[in-house]
Every structure is written in C-alpha cells, then in structure tokens.
Design an enzyme around this catalytic site. Structure first.
Site, PDB file in Angstrom:
ATOM      1  CG  ASP A  61      -1.777   1.153   1.340  1.00 38.03           C
ATOM      2  OD1 ASP A  61      -2.416   1.455   0.330  1.00 38.03           O
ATOM      3  OD2 ASP A  61      -1.828   1.795   2.402  1.00 38.03           O
ATOM      4  CB  THR A  94      -2.072   5.587  -1.758  1.00 35.72           C
ATOM      5  OG1 THR A  94      -1.966   4.176  -1.777  1.00 35.72           O
ATOM      6  CG2 THR A  94      -3.255   5.977  -0.947  1.00 35.72           C
ATOM      7  CB  THR A  95       0.820   3.072  -5.567  1.00 36.09           C
ATOM      8  OG1 THR A  95       0.569   2.344  -4.388  1.00 36.09           O
ATOM      9  CG2 THR A  95       2.225   2.836  -6.017  1.00 36.09           C
ATOM     10  CG  ASP A 387      -6.399   0.523   0.242  1.00 36.05           C
ATOM     11  OD1 ASP A 387      -6.472   1.271   1.242  1.00 36.05           O
ATOM     12  OD2 ASP A 387      -5.373   0.348  -0.417  1.00 36.05           O
TER      13      ASP A 387
END
Lengths: 527, 535
Positions: A61, A94-95, A387
């Site tokens: 994550d 998020t990445t 997530d």
C-alpha cells in the site's frame, strides 16, 4: 566586500537551477521507490521500524510505505503528503498518485532543460489536466438506477482493487465481503460502523462477514452465556469504588469500628447503584470502565450479563447498533432508552471467545472477521480490505465507473495528444509531456508484470486509435484485452482524484525556485 | 580598531572587551549593510507578480511550507544578519498595516539600496542621499494621489471589489479559482463592514481550514464554525432556533480557591456528602434548563454524570470550546458569557437560527456550525484543500484579499497595477529632479531608477525581455499620456491595465513607497556596526 552571512548557522539556501534539481531528484526518487508496487503483479516492501522491537510490516500500500519513510527532501515530503490525502479522501490509488506526479515531474525536468519556463509548463499541465478530465467524463458509465448492474459494478471495482493486494488469491471472496458490508451502510460513508476483527489462525478463506456485532470481550464469571431478547444498557460509569467528586473531601476516622462502618456504607452505595441499574429491567449491562468483582458478583446474582472495559469506540458503535443511549446516571429508569437485540451469545473464533450480538435493530453495522496465518498477513489484509471498503463507499455516493487496466490513462493520453496538436505556442510541449506521463502508467504496470511493455503499449495505442475501444492490459494472459469482457473496472472518483492531486503536486513543486532549510532544532537528548 | 590614549599612554576602554568584537566603520559599514539588504531583496524578487515563483521553506522541525507571500517567506527564513532583520520587519509592518504588497515593499527597498550604493561610490554623502530620497518619495506620494481614481461600489454592486481581490489572488497558487475566492472574501468583508463609518473589523472574520475536499468546496458561512463535537454522541445533531447558554464554568462540583478539607467521620456524613454531590449536578443542569437554554456551550469539561444528565434532560452541549471562539460565538449570537450558573438569566442567552453538526470525509471529523445568528456580523470562511500546505497557503492568500477589500472600503481610491503606477511615478520623479539644485538631484534621479525595478522584476518573472518591455511601456505612457500602461504579465495582448482590470489600492502603494524609503534612510544612516565576535 563579502556579503555578510544572511542566515543562521547551518541554515542552507538553494537557488534557481540547483533548487529545482534538488526537488526533481527528490520527487522522482520517491516515485521510483513505490513504482514497483503498482499493478496486480506489483511487489511488496518490507518496512522495519527503528523503534523498539524493530517491528516489521509487509505491505504494498503506497500510503503505508510512504508514511513510514524518514525523508529529508522537501519536495519528497509534498509527494508523501498527497498520498496521505488520497488515502483519507478516497482510500485507494495512493501509489498511482505518487507515480503519476513523479512522471509529470520527470517530463517537466526535460522541458526545463530545453529552456522552457516552469510557468509555461504549469499552464500547459493545467490545460492538459482539464482536458483529460473531460475525456474521462465523456466515457464514464453510470449504473446507479439499475440496482443489479450497480452491484456487479461494485463487485468488479472491489475485485480490481483487491487484485493488486495480498488478498488477490481470494479476491472473489473478499470482494463479496466488502460489497455486502458497504451495501449495508445504505449510502452513508461512515466506515466506523464496519468493524474489522483480526484473529490469527485458519486461512484467509475462513474470513467472514457477520451481520451482527461482535465485541472482543469476555463475559463475567458465573453469568449467563446466552441471552435471548436481550435488553441492553450501555453505560459509561465508574463501577469500582465511586469516587467522591467534591474537592478536598477526605475520610478521617478515629477508630477501627468506624472504618468498618464506612466500608459497609461504601458497599451499600455500590449495591444501591447496581440495584438501580438492574431496576432498568435489563439483562445485559455493558460498561466502558472497569467493573470490580463485587458489583460483578451482584450482577451475576441478578442474572444480568455484565461486560466490562469495552473501549470507547466499541461503546459508541454498540449504542448505535442497538439503539440504546450511553448512560451515566441511573436515577430515572423510565427516561433511559435501552438497546435491544435478539440474541447475545459467546462464540469461539480460533481459541478466543468473543461476544456476539445478533438480530440488532439497526442493520447498518456489521463485523468482518479476518483470519490468516500470521499477524503481518492480517495487517496487510486489513489494509487491503480497508482500501476496498473506502473505494466502494465512495462509489456508492458517486456511482460513475470506468474501465481499469491502463484503459483510462490511454483515453486521457489520446485526448491530451489531440489538444497538443491544436494548441499553438510553447505550451503544446508541456501538453505533450503530460500525455507521455500518462502513458507511463500502463508501461509500469506491464513492466512490473514482467511483460514487454514497449510492445504492449504500442499495441494498446493502436487499439485506442479506433473509436470506442475497451482495450487495456490483461496482465494475467500478458496481452492486450477487452476490459469490458474481463470485468476490470475502477471508480471514476479515484481516477479523478489521482489526476487532479498529481497535477496539483507537480505544479506546486514546479513553482519553487528556491529552497531555504532552517537549521534543525537542537534536541537535548541527541547522541 | 581606533584606540584613544590618556596622558600616561594607557588606552581608554570604550567598549568592553573591544578586542573580541568585530567592528565595521564608515563606507565599509554602509556597503556591508547595503549588500545584506540587497541579498534579502534578491530572494524575494522572483516571487513578485502573477508569474512569480514560490519558495520552499523547511522549518527547524522539518515541516515544509510552500508560499510566495513575502511576509511569510521572510518570517520563516531564519535570518541572522541585523540588516536582514530590518527588512523582515519592514515586510511585517506592511503586512500589519495593509496586508498586501509585502513582497513589493522589500523589492523596492532593495532597489533603492542598490541605487544608493552607486551614489556612495561617487562620493555623495549618505545623509544627502537620504534627503534626496525623502524628497523624491514625497513627489511620488503626491503623484500617486494625482493619478488615482475613485471607484464606486455599494453593498449590492461589489463587482469592482471582486476585481481588486482577484488581482491580489492572481499571484498566489490559488489563482485556479481566484474568482470564487475573491467573491467569498468580498462577501465576508461586506458582511462585517460598517459602510457608514468606513470601518471593517477583520477580527469578526474567522478563517478555518480542514484538510480534504477540493479548493472549490471552500465556502462562506454566515455564522461560526467550531471544531468540536457534541459532548455526548447521542445528542441531537441539529437544533433550530437555538437559545445558547455560553458558560465559562465547568459542570463539576465547585472548587473553592481557599484551602479546605471536608472531613468525613461517620456514615451519615458520607451519605449526605453523596446526596450533596448529586444535587450539585442536578442543580446545574436544572438552572440551564430553567432559563430556557436549548444548547450549552462551555469552556470547560463535563463530568460523565453531568454529561448524561444533560443528555437525559435533552439539553445538547459542547465542551472544551476555546476562549476566542467563545467570544466570537457570544458576539455572533448576541449572548453574554456567563461565569457562574447562578447568574444565568434568559436575557443572557444567545440566539441562533440553526446549529448543526456536520461530518467530513471517510475519517471521523466533525464540526459544529452555528448559523443564522441574531447578530449576523460574524462570518467564517471555511477552506477545504488537498493538503495542509495548500490550506495554509490559501489562508494566507485569503488574508491578503480580505485586507485589500478592507482598505478599499476605508479609502476607495485605486491606482492601476501591473507596474503602471511605478512607471508613472518614475516619470514624474525624473521630471521633478531637474528642478532641484544641488546634490539631491542625483539622489532623486536614482529614486526614479529604483522605481523602475518593480516593473522590471514583473517583466522578468513573466518571461519578457525586461529592458525592452519597460522602455516600450515608458515611452507609450509619455506619448499617449496614459498612466494605465503596465506590464502585460498574463500575455493578454494589451498593456492597458484599465482593460485588464488590474488594480491596487492607493494606500497600499503609498505605504509601500513610504515604508521602503524610511527603512532605506535608516540603513544609510548607519556608519558603525559593532557586533560581538564568534564565541
């Protein structure tokens, strides 16, 4: 005449080109760091904390990885920040947001080297971002009205999100868990009411969704283990010795006999309190604070189930679920609202005993019990599930859906390319660069899967040249595939947030032409 | 180091431990000071104008700030040099007085110093330079008055105000939605303004920020926001026509200041004490209820028991509200802050049309909105943004915009921006210089050159050829006798600032020139710098 020192000792100043280079290098380094975790075949990272115990986290994550890094570069901090915000706002991507911002800056660096002013690049990027967003808006699918289709959309989104995580083996199982849990919320985004309990042991497949409420506490000794049609009083009150709250009060006695008397009075007081609580006509009592042995015994005598030391969240959630109110005084039983549930029982999960409330009035809350081989596995599973839940709950509000697998990036890149051709002036270079940065994402996904990215992306681009193409990268078979057939979908809201915040961050870093670092604050305990 | 000797040949000690102090005198001192001042101005120069760049500042604790607000940059820059600190003070006083133009004033001072250096090299005495500057600044001041325009606005037609605020905001990172932010700022200022007295109390405008959402979600609330939630999770989240009791006493048993002890030595006493305690809580809640309050806002905490009693009697309450917020709430709702339960009366209650609790995002953030207040003259600007840096920067930008709007209400004269006012002043000062006999003439002419520095920096930051652009604009101003020609930073195609709607307040500009001149005079007058040496 030499200029006197302008700054304090150790404060440093970097100007112009050097400053820009420092921020580019920092930002690109961060993006490269998380790049390999992108996509369904992305790799994980091990993070070892410097704290006591050197605890280890295994994760893929982006937000979690970046949160645990100690970074000194100011520009890198901006990227860490946007990934954190992405996590708070939509929970996933998020990445991607960091990688996209990194690619944008990488392209900008080339332009700056070609003597294009950063402000021109920014205005080009802004136009491109706007155009890309509109391109996505044209292609979105909204199935809100069709409940059946909407549910399959949610399933697809959940599976796409989970496929890049540790849960990918059982993604169908978990996607179903997540969709069920979110559907129960009925449109609210309050993920607080979904409780996740982690219990090591068993395998990931044994995880399940429970419709009731599970409290990770034990039932007091000698009290009933099973209650039907429970009336629950949720309380926040001291059940040890009740303190006298009047300031300065103290007990002063002159003989042993008096001590005994006072003790009796104290006990009497507690007995009274317990009696008052029992008079509410309850058969289950949940308290946030400790319940000492004496009142516990009294409750047991009265056949009331008493649960002590539930944490504050647990209490609030329980109050919400059962529809009772949190009480602290017990003088007028008629006005206190009690919570209700059909059945309270003690259940076993693995080796632990938990208390299970089922048949609750408000069906919104539910509990997901995660099982897995090790605590690390469970932590990562929880993050992945979180997530998925975040994305789903956001999708319930904004039900627009896109295809996944690099499809949106290609659509955006195509639109942005067209814009570049139409735009006169230096800005068109920046717009072109934007589209290159967008194409970098499917390239990275393919690279991470060990595929021939150059070949695949070229094929993809050719596919997209046709109108109405659904082509994306099918990582499993290693070829270009139809995303509609493969059922790979993503939420529009996530993509939009990725696009906008990455552009914003890149813009912020591009605008900087000077970095001033103050001397680090001295700490007493250093070394 | 100069030493004085008495008749026995012993040196007088004038400064204690003078061997250990470094000392600069005369021309050296002046030059050192000037170069320090210029160094500070050089840092800010690139931040000027709509295409100005930002600075990234890392604080001693490692937090990153990205801004192009002059005052903020200087404040966080950790300047050590004494003259550098003077420049910081300069920008701060512009910030306090006007609120905008903090970068411009420093760049201006830097340019004046640069010109002074040249004159010093030619052997002109610093005091004469200072006097010349003084004369020139007066000419510029009057000229500004002369070219200024009055502009009309009213509470209903605030379009021109919005335009001015947009000029201010266009140099900040928030220029993406400058229109909506400018509207919000103007509405906020008009809400609290006293148009008759031409006075605005900016304290009545509260600027709150919360991470999350988009910049576009920023909103103006006619009321107060408190970053708190109801003391009990199950209290009603929405109260209409609230009567608010504003308390500064805790819901706890009284704590007399004098030392005392309550001795318990018998069972009866123990029981009466208990009764007493319960009565305290009962009385407190009852007193609030009796005066007719439907919401309690308290500066202190509540005891668990009191909390539940409040809940039970259906009296929602908010605890731990800060002192400043409490005051604002009192102003907005027309209530009185009550320090003791006994003093509660129905007249002291504040009134608000709607009080509600609102939740944000996926996280558990809640805030309390108090709206439709009895006295609507307190407003809140609630900023949303992608990250903390963005919000902080937006706060600063909004503050600038608010100040500009306030200045316009105080004095509705404006001059045109984009460097046009400076160019026009420069022409006027240049023309006036010839009338002065004596050395001052040179200083006045130097002042005119220094005024050119601002349009020059604007042109440079916008990627234009500075010298060419400036001379073109200058000749155009003289030829057409049009004082509105400036630098076309945004590449619109015209350099008439009237058409571009770029303007600034007259007092802001005047203040800039005066403050910059004053500081430069001060720096020029220093001819001796004594500083303790390294230890």
């Amino acid at each position: 005449m030499a200029v006197e020192r302008l700054f304090k000792d150790e404060a440093t100043e970097e100007k112009g080109e050097r400053a820009r280079m420092a921020s580019f290098v920092g930002a690109v380094a961060i993006a490269d760091l998380v790049k390999t975790t992108l996509g369904p075949k992305g790799m994980d990272k091990i993070l070892q904390s410097t704290g006591r115990g050197h605890s280890v986290t295994v994760t893929n994550d982006g937000a979690t990885i970046l949160k645990s890094l100690h970074i000194d570069n100011a520009a890198a901090k901006v990227l860490v920040d946007i990934s954190k915000v992405q996590d708070d706002e939509v929970g996933d991507g998020t990445t991607s947001v960091v990688v996209l911002a990194g690619e944008l800056l990488r392209e900008a660096e080339k332009l700056v080297n070609a003597k294009i002013h950063p402000m021109t690049i920014i205005s080009g990027y802004r136009m491109a971002a706007e155009c890309a967003r509109n391109a996505l808006l044209e292609k979105v699918v909204d199935n809100k009205l069709d409940a059946e289709k909407f549910k399959t959309d949610l399933m697809k989104i959940a599976m796409t999100t989970l496929s890049s995580k540790i849960l990918s083996q059982d993604k169908e199982h978990f996607a179903k868990l997540a969709v069920d849990a979110v559907m129960r919320l009925k449109g609210s985004t309050n993920l607080e009411s979904i409780q996740i309990i982690k219990k090591p042991g068993g395998s990931l497949k044994d995880s399940f969704l429970d419709e009731g409420f599970i409290l990770d506490k034990k039932i007091g000794v000698g009290q009933p283990k099973r209650i039907e049609n429970a009336k629950i009083l949720v309380a926040n009150t001291a059940m040890d010795t009740d303190k006298v709250k009047i300031y300065g009060a103290r007990v002063r006695v002159d003989s042993m006999a008096k001590v005994a008397e006072i003790e009796v009075a104290e006990k009497e007081k507690m007995r009274e309190k317990v009696q008052k609580i029992i008079n509410h006509g309850i058969n289950c009592f949940v308290n946030r604070q400790l319940i000492y042995n004496f009142p516990e015994e009294l409750f047991a005598d009265a056949g009331v189930l008493a649960i002590e030391h539930a944490d504050f969240d647990g209490i609030e959630r329980l109050a919400l679920v059962t529809g009772g109110e949190i009480a602290s005084t017990f003088d007028n039983p008629e006005s206190v609202k009690l919570g209700h549930c059909k059945l309270i029982e003690e259940i076993m999960i693995g080796e632990d005993r938990l208390i299970h409330f089922s048949g609750v009035e408000m069906g919104q809350a539910c509990t997901i019990v995660l099982r897995g081989a090790s605590p690390h596995m469970l932590d990562e599973a929880e993050r992945s599930l979180h997530d998925a839940l975040c994305v789903l709950s956001q999708t319930v509000i904004d039900s627009r859906v896109l295809f996944g697998g690099g499809w949106p990036e290609m659509v955006m890149a195509k639109a942005v390319d067209e814009l570049a051709r139409k735009t006169p002036g230096k800005r068109s270079h920046a717009i072109e660069a934007f589209s290159r940065a967008l194409v970098a994402i499917p390239t990275i996904i393919a690279d991470n899967a060990g595929l021939d990215s150059a070949e695949l992306v070229a094929q993809l681009r050719a596919e997209h040249h046709k109108e109405e193409s659904n082509a994306g990268i099918d990582v499993i078979s290693g070829s270009v595939g139809d995303m509609a057939d493969l059922g790979i979908s993503e939420a529009f809201k996530v993509k939009q947030a990725v696009l906008l915040s990455a552009t914003e961050a890149a813009e912020m870093i591009l605008r900087v032409d000077e970095i001033i670092t103050c001397a680090p604050r001295r700490r007493e305990d250093r070394m | 180091m100069a030493l004085a000797f008495d008749e026995y040949g012993r040196p007088f000690i004038i400064i204690r431990e003078q061997e250990q102090k470094t000392r600069l005198r005369g021309l050296d001192a002046q030059k050192a000071n000037i170069s320090a001042g210029k160094a500070v101005a050089r840092i800010l120069r690139t931040s000027l104008g709509p295409k100005g760049m930002d600075k990234m500042l890392q604080s001693p604790d490692g937090d990153v700030t990205i801004t192009n607000d002059g005052a903020t940059i200087l404040e966080q820059m950790d300047v050590d040099s004494q003259i550098g600190k003077l420049m910081v003070e300069l920008s701060r006083s512009q910030d306090y007085e006007i609120g905008d133009g903090t970068t411009g004033v420093v760049v201006m001072a830097g340019a004046l110093l640069e010109q002074a250096e040249k004159l010093l090299e030619r052997g002109i005495h610093p005091i004469r330079i200072a006097e010349g500057y003084e004369v020139a600044s007066r000419i510029a001041f009057e000229h500004l008055e002369h070219i200024s325009h009055k502009f009309e606005f009213s509470a209903t037609n605030a379009e021109s105000l919005v335009q001015t605020c947009m000029t201010t905001l266009s140099s900040k990172i928030v220029n993406r939605c400058k229109r909506s932010l400018a509207e919000i700022s103007v509405k906020a200022v008009l809400a609290v303004a006293d148009l008759e007295r031409k006075d605005v109390n900016l304290d009545l405008i509260k600027v709150e920020g919360k991470v999350g959402g988009k910049l576009e979600d920023t909103e103006l609330i006619y009321g107060i926001i408190v970053d708190k939630d109801m003391s009990h999770p199950q209290m009603p989240k929405q109260i209409e026509n609230a009567k608010i009791a504003i308390l500064t006493c805790p819901f706890e048993p009284p704590k007399p200041k004098t030392k005392h002890k309550v001795d318990i030595d018998s069972v009866e006493k123990f029981q009466t004490l208990r009764q007493q305690e319960r009565k305290y809580f009962d009385d407190m809640v009852q007193q609030c209820k009796d005066v007719g309050a439907t919401l309690v806002i308290c500066q202190w905490g509540f005891d668990d028991e009191a909390n539940h009693l409040l809940m039970n009697r259906n009296l929602p309450a908010v605890r731990w509200v800060g002192g400043v917020e409490l005051e604002l709430i009192a102003i907005a709702t027309g209530g009185r802050i009550v320090p003791r339960f006994q003093e509660l009366t129905p007249e002291k209650l504040g009134k608000a049309g709607l009080v509600r609790e609102k939740a944000f995002g996926t996280t558990k953030d809640r805030m309390i909105y108090i709206e439709h207040c009895a006295n609507s003259r307190a407003v809140t600007i609630f900023i949303r943004g992608g990250n903390k840096m963005m919000i902080e920067e937006t706060k600063r930008s909004i503050h600038d915009a608010l100040c500009v709007a306030r200045n316009l209400i105080r004095n509705n004269s404006i001059v045109y921006g984009g460097g046009s006012a400076e160019i026009s002043c420069s022409i006027a000062v240049e023309a006036a210089a010839d009338k002065y006999p004596g050395v001052e003439q040179y200083a006045i002419r130097a002042f005119a050159d220094a005024l050119d520095a601002i349009p020059m920096a604007l042109a440079e930051n916008s990627g234009l050829q500075p010298i060419e652009t400036l001379s073109a604009v200058k000749s155009q101003q003289i030829k057409e006798n049009n004082t509105c020609c400036g630098i076309d930073c945004n590449d619109v195609g015209t350099n008439d600032m009237r058409e571009q709607d770029v303007f600034e307040t007259l007092i802001g500009k005047q203040q800039q020139i005066l403050l910059a001149t004053q500081v430069v005079k001060m720096i020029l007058k220093i001819d001796d710098v004594i500083s303790p040496s390294e230890y």
